[in-house]
Design an enzyme around this catalytic site. Structure first.
Site, mmCIF file in Angstrom:
data_model
loop_
_atom_site.group_PDB
_atom_site.id
_atom_site.type_symbol
_atom_site.label_atom_id
_atom_site.label_comp_id
_atom_site.label_asym_id
_atom_site.label_seq_id
_atom_site.Cartn_x
_atom_site.Cartn_y
_atom_site.Cartn_z
ATOM 1 N N CYS A 123 -4.040 -3.075 12.540
ATOM 2 C CA CYS A 123 -3.104 -4.167 12.267
ATOM 3 C C CYS A 123 -3.175 -5.192 13.396
ATOM 4 O O CYS A 123 -3.386 -6.375 13.163
ATOM 5 C CB CYS A 123 -1.683 -3.629 12.126
ATOM 6 S SG CYS A 123 -1.467 -2.539 10.705
ATOM 7 N N ASN A 166 4.327 -3.459 19.357
ATOM 8 C CA ASN A 166 3.124 -4.228 19.675
ATOM 9 C C ASN A 166 3.358 -5.195 20.827
ATOM 10 O O ASN A 166 2.473 -5.411 21.663
ATOM 11 C CB ASN A 166 2.653 -5.013 18.454
ATOM 12 C CG ASN A 166 2.197 -4.155 17.306
ATOM 13 O OD1 ASN A 166 2.274 -4.560 16.146
ATOM 14 N ND2 ASN A 166 1.724 -2.941 17.584
ATOM 15 N N ASP A 190 4.470 -5.061 10.567
ATOM 16 C CA ASP A 190 5.744 -4.411 10.238
ATOM 17 C C ASP A 190 6.756 -4.966 11.245
ATOM 18 O O ASP A 190 6.880 -4.482 12.360
ATOM 19 C CB ASP A 190 5.579 -2.901 10.365
ATOM 20 C CG ASP A 190 6.871 -2.132 10.157
ATOM 21 O OD1 ASP A 190 7.950 -2.744 10.082
ATOM 22 O OD2 ASP A 190 6.804 -0.879 10.102
ATOM 23 N N HIS A 196 6.225 -8.739 7.535
ATOM 24 C CA HIS A 196 7.006 -8.178 6.443
ATOM 25 C C HIS A 196 8.052 -7.198 6.960
ATOM 26 O O HIS A 196 7.933 -6.644 8.054
ATOM 27 C CB HIS A 196 6.095 -7.485 5.418
ATOM 28 C CG HIS A 196 5.126 -6.530 6.034
ATOM 29 N ND1 HIS A 196 3.845 -6.906 6.382
ATOM 30 C CD2 HIS A 196 5.242 -5.222 6.390
ATOM 31 C CE1 HIS A 196 3.207 -5.870 6.908
ATOM 32 N NE2 HIS A 196 4.040 -4.838 6.935
ATOM 33 N N ILE A 197 9.064 -6.987 6.121
ATOM 34 C CA ILE A 197 10.098 -5.984 6.358
ATOM 35 C C ILE A 197 10.105 -5.056 5.148
ATOM 36 O O ILE A 197 10.154 -5.523 3.993
ATOM 37 C CB ILE A 197 11.483 -6.627 6.529
ATOM 38 C CG1 ILE A 197 11.492 -7.566 7.743
ATOM 39 C CG2 ILE A 197 12.562 -5.564 6.671
ATOM 40 C CD1 ILE A 197 12.748 -8.442 7.826
ATOM 41 N N TYR A 198 10.023 -3.774 5.393
ATOM 42 C CA TYR A 198 10.062 -2.815 4.287
ATOM 43 C C TYR A 198 11.454 -2.803 3.639
ATOM 44 O O TYR A 198 12.466 -3.010 4.312
ATOM 45 C CB TYR A 198 9.666 -1.419 4.779
ATOM 46 C CG TYR A 198 8.176 -1.304 5.005
ATOM 47 C CD1 TYR A 198 7.319 -1.020 3.947
ATOM 48 C CD2 TYR A 198 7.629 -1.520 6.261
ATOM 49 C CE1 TYR A 198 5.950 -0.945 4.136
ATOM 50 C CE2 TYR A 198 6.253 -1.449 6.461
ATOM 51 C CZ TYR A 198 5.420 -1.160 5.390
ATOM 52 O OH TYR A 198 4.064 -1.103 5.581
ATOM 53 N N ARG A 243 -2.868 -8.954 11.832
ATOM 54 C CA ARG A 243 -3.105 -9.332 10.439
ATOM 55 C C ARG A 243 -1.958 -8.879 9.544
ATOM 56 O O ARG A 243 -1.643 -9.522 8.535
ATOM 57 C CB ARG A 243 -4.433 -8.740 9.927
ATOM 58 C CG ARG A 243 -4.434 -7.229 9.915
ATOM 59 C CD ARG A 243 -5.555 -6.599 9.128
ATOM 60 N NE ARG A 243 -5.369 -5.165 9.108
ATOM 61 C CZ ARG A 243 -4.632 -4.520 8.220
ATOM 62 N NH1 ARG A 243 -4.029 -5.169 7.240
ATOM 63 N NH2 ARG A 243 -4.486 -3.209 8.291
ATOM 64 N N SER A 244 -1.346 -7.733 9.865
ATOM 65 C CA SER A 244 -0.287 -7.136 9.052
ATOM 66 C C SER A 244 0.780 -6.610 9.991
ATOM 67 O O SER A 244 0.534 -5.671 10.744
ATOM 68 C CB SER A 244 -0.867 -6.007 8.192
ATOM 69 O OG SER A 244 0.160 -5.300 7.525
ATOM 70 N N ARG A 281 0.812 -1.219 0.000
ATOM 71 C CA ARG A 281 0.000 0.000 0.000
ATOM 72 C C ARG A 281 0.841 1.263 0.000
ATOM 73 O O ARG A 281 0.469 2.270 -0.631
ATOM 74 C CB ARG A 281 -0.911 -0.011 1.239
ATOM 75 C CG ARG A 281 -1.659 1.275 1.509
ATOM 76 C CD ARG A 281 -2.370 1.217 2.843
ATOM 77 N NE ARG A 281 -1.456 0.987 3.949
ATOM 78 C CZ ARG A 281 -0.704 1.942 4.513
ATOM 79 N NH1 ARG A 281 -0.750 3.195 4.060
ATOM 80 N NH2 ARG A 281 0.095 1.661 5.528
#
Length: 303
Positions: A181, A214, A206, A246-248, A203-204, A36
Site C-alpha cells: 500500500c 504509516n 486505510d 478510504h474508511i471501512y 496507493r491505497s 477486496r
C-alpha cells in the site's frame, strides 16, 4: 488521559488537525464502494499531509498509539524478512490475519507456510527482482538492495534526485499475500540546511487504522537514517500523498469519536546512538518524550 487535567499549553496541533480534517472529508464526501475484503468502504480520491520532523514526532495523540509495534514492523522490513512469525514472537499481530493459512489459501498461495507473506515489503526493499523461494531462505546478495542503494546516495551523493525506494513489482502480484500500500519512498536532501526530507506515496490508504501507522513509520525511518554513521543530516519534512483514501464501513463510529477530540502537541523523539548499519538499532535506542494522548480506539482490521 483526561482532557480536564491538562493545561491549554499542551494543546494546539495543526498537523494532527489536518489529519482529522482529512478523515472527516472522506467520511462526509466520499463515495461508497465495494472492496477486496468484502467489508465495504467510503472512498475519496487524492489527499496529502505534511509534517515537520524538526522538533516533533508525528505520533497521533487523539488515540493512543504503540510506537514499539511500529518500530518492530519497520525493522522487520529493513532486515528483508517476509516471515510473520518473527513479528508474532514480539507480540506484533498486524500481519497475522493477512498471513494466516486461510488467507494464504484464498490467494492461491497453498505452497506457502503459514506466516509467509511472499516477495513483498521487506523482500522488495532488500532483494528486489530476485527469485522468491519462501520466507526461510537466505536472499543475501540476491536481487537489488534498495536500502543499501539509498544509504550510499545519502552518504556520497545527497544531491541526487534518484534517492528512491520502490516497492511496487507487478510481476509478483499473484505471489504475495498483499501488494504494498505504501509503495514509494522518495528522499530529498536539503544540502544547505542539512535536512533529510521524505515523500511517501500510498496507493491505497486505510485512513483510520493504516494511515496513522504509516505516518509514524515513515517519520521513524527518517530519524533512524539520520543516525546512521556517515549520514550527517537532521530530520526535515515528511510529506504523505494518498490516492484511494478510504474508511471501512465498520469504522465510521470510531472516526466520529476520534474527530471530536482536540489534539495534544506531538511528542519528541530521541535516538540515543549512531550505528554503522541501520539494522543494528534496538528498541532501547529510542526515547519517546512528552507523549500525551487519549484512550485507544479499538476497531477491527479488514482482512
Amino acid at each position: 488521559m483526561d482532557i480536564s487535567q491538562n493545561i491549554s499549553e499542551e494543546f494546539g496541533n495543526d498537523e494532527e488537525n489536518n489529519y482529522l480534517n482529512l478523515i472527516k472529508k472522506v467520511l462526509n464526501d466520499g463515495i461508497d464502494k465495494e472492496d477486496r475484503t468484502g467489508v465495504g468502504v467510503r472512498s475519496l480520491f487524492g489527499g496529502s499531509l505534511s509534517f515537520n520532523l524538526d522538533n516533533s514526532f508525528p505520533l497521533l495523540t487523539t488515540k493512543k498509539m504503540g510506537l514499539k509495534g511500529i518500530y518492530e514492523e519497520l525493522m522487520w522490513i529493513l532486515r528483508g524478512s517476509t516471515n510473520n512469525k518473527e513479528l508474532q514472537k514480539k507480540k506484533v499481530q498486524i500481519w497475522t490475519g493477512n498471513s494466516s493459512r486461510e488467507f494464504l489459501d484464498s490467494r492461491n498461495l497453498h505452497h506457502y507456510e503459514e506466516g509467509d507473506i511472499g516477495p513483498t515489503y521487506g523482500f522488495a526493499v532488500r532483494s528486489y527482482g530476485a527469485e522468491y523461494n519462501g520466507c526461510d531462505k537466505d536472499y543475501s546478495d540476491k536481487g537489488f538492495d534498495q536500502l543499501e542503494y539509498i544509504i550510499d546516495l545519502l552518504k556520497n551523493d545527497p544531491s541526487s534526485r534518484r534517492i528512491l525506494i520502490n516497492l511496487w513489482d507487478p510481476t509478483v502480484i499473484d505471489k504475495v499475500a498483499l501488494t504494498p500500500c505504501m509503495m514509494t519512498y522518495n528522499f530529498y536532501v536539503d544540502t544547505v540546511n542539512k535536512k533529510l526530507n521524505l515523500q511517501i506515496y500510498i496507493r491505497s490508504s486505510d485512513t483510520f487504522l493504516g494511515l496513522p501507522w504509516n505516518i509514524a513509520y515513515s517519520a521513524l525511518l527518517v530519524y533512524l537514517l539520520c543516525n546512521v554513521e556517515g549520514i550527517d543530516f537532521m530530520p526535515g519534512q515528511l510529506n504523505i500523498i494518498t490516492c484511494d483514501q478510504h474508511i471501512y464501513n465498520n469504522h465510521f463510529e470510531s472516526v466520529k469519536l476520534q474527530t471530536n477530540r482536540i489534539p495534544y502537541k506531538f511528542p519528541k523523539l530521541n535516538i540515543n546512538r549512531k550505528v554503522k548499519n541501520i539494522t543494528e538499532f534496538n528498541w532501547e535506542d529510542i526515547e519517546l518524550l512528552d507523549y500525551n494522548y487519549y484512550d485507544p480506539i479499538r476497531a477491527p482490521m479488514a482482512i
